[in-house]
Design a protein around this motif. Structure first.
Motif, short mmCIF file in Angstrom:
data_model
loop_
_atom_site.label_atom_id
_atom_site.label_comp_id
_atom_site.label_asym_id
_atom_site.label_seq_id
_atom_site.Cartn_x
_atom_site.Cartn_y
_atom_site.Cartn_z
N ARG A 75 -0.75 7.85 0.79
CA ARG A 75 -2.11 8.03 0.26
C ARG A 75 -3.20 7.34 1.06
NH1 ARG A 75 -1.19 7.35 -6.26
NH2 ARG A 75 0.08 9.21 -6.52
N PRO A 80 -3.70 6.18 -9.22
CA PRO A 80 -4.02 5.41 -8.02
C PRO A 80 -4.08 3.89 -8.21
CG PRO A 80 -6.02 6.32 -8.91
CD PRO A 80 -4.90 6.84 -9.77
N ASP A 84 -2.22 2.05 -5.44
CA ASP A 84 -2.26 2.55 -4.07
C ASP A 84 -2.42 1.38 -3.09
OD1 ASP A 84 -2.05 5.10 -5.07
OD2 ASP A 84 -4.02 5.77 -4.36
N TYR A 124 0.84 -1.20 0.00
CA TYR A 124 0.00 0.00 0.00
C TYR A 124 0.87 1.24 0.00
CZ TYR A 124 1.08 0.77 4.90
OH TYR A 124 1.74 1.03 6.08
N ARG A 125 0.30 2.34 -0.48
CA ARG A 125 0.98 3.64 -0.50
C ARG A 125 0.71 4.37 0.81
NH1 ARG A 125 2.20 6.37 -5.51
NH2 ARG A 125 2.67 8.08 -4.11
#
Length: 164
Positions: free
Chosen positions: A56, A102, A105, A52-53
């Motif tokens: 964000r 995205p 993300d 995961y980011r």
């Protein structure tokens, strides 16, 4: 099958009694997946990780790993690191995991052709956010952001993506 398995059906991705609209590869389903064919491989693929980011979104589970600047995924069949996470600088063909859009993300990793990758058999069958509803992928399974996040919170390592 266990309740934590994801099952790809003609009606979408089934998980914990619900169906979710999803995209598959532009090459359809294929039992003989090859690098660059755009197909989603048939079979049972274990969930082996989640990325995961952190700039964000919050971690969806305790076992998710952050995507850091410089994280890449090797898609170079001739390279010993083919179909593995690598770090920049990296001179071979690769895909950036930290994208401007995205799509990555949140990424759920499967064990397709991993960890002992056979050259040319195809890399990185991820479950990720779709570009737009039902837009085909390069072989991955893609969902809406809301559905992807909902599923990710209930997945456990070892769950499977079953593609028949």
């Amino acid at each position: 099958m266990t309740p934590a398995d994801l099952v790809l059906t003609r009606q979408g991705l089934r998980f914990r009694g619900r169906r979710y609209a999803c995209s598959i590869g532009r090459g359809g389903l294929n039992a003989a997946k090859r690098e660059g064919d755009g197909a989603t491989p048939l079979g049972e693929h274990r969930i082996v990780g989640m990325l995961y980011r952190p700039d964000r979104i919050n971690a969806p589970t305790g076992w998710a790993r952050p995507i850091l600047p410089g994280d890449l995924w090797s898609d170079a069949p001739e390279d010993p690191h083919y179909n593995h996470l690598v770090r920049a600088p990296y001179g071979q063909s690769h895909e950036r995991l930290r994208r401007a859009d995205p799509l990555y993300d949140l990424v759920i990793l499967t064990d397709w052709n991993w960890p002992d990758a056979a050259p040319g058999r195809g890399s990185a069958i991820f479950i990720h956010q779709w570009r737009r509803p039902l837009y085909p992928t390069e072989g991955c399974v893609a969902l809406s952001r809301r559905h992807l996040h909902s599923i990710a919170q209930d997945l456990v390592p070892g769950s499977r993506l079953i593609v028949r």
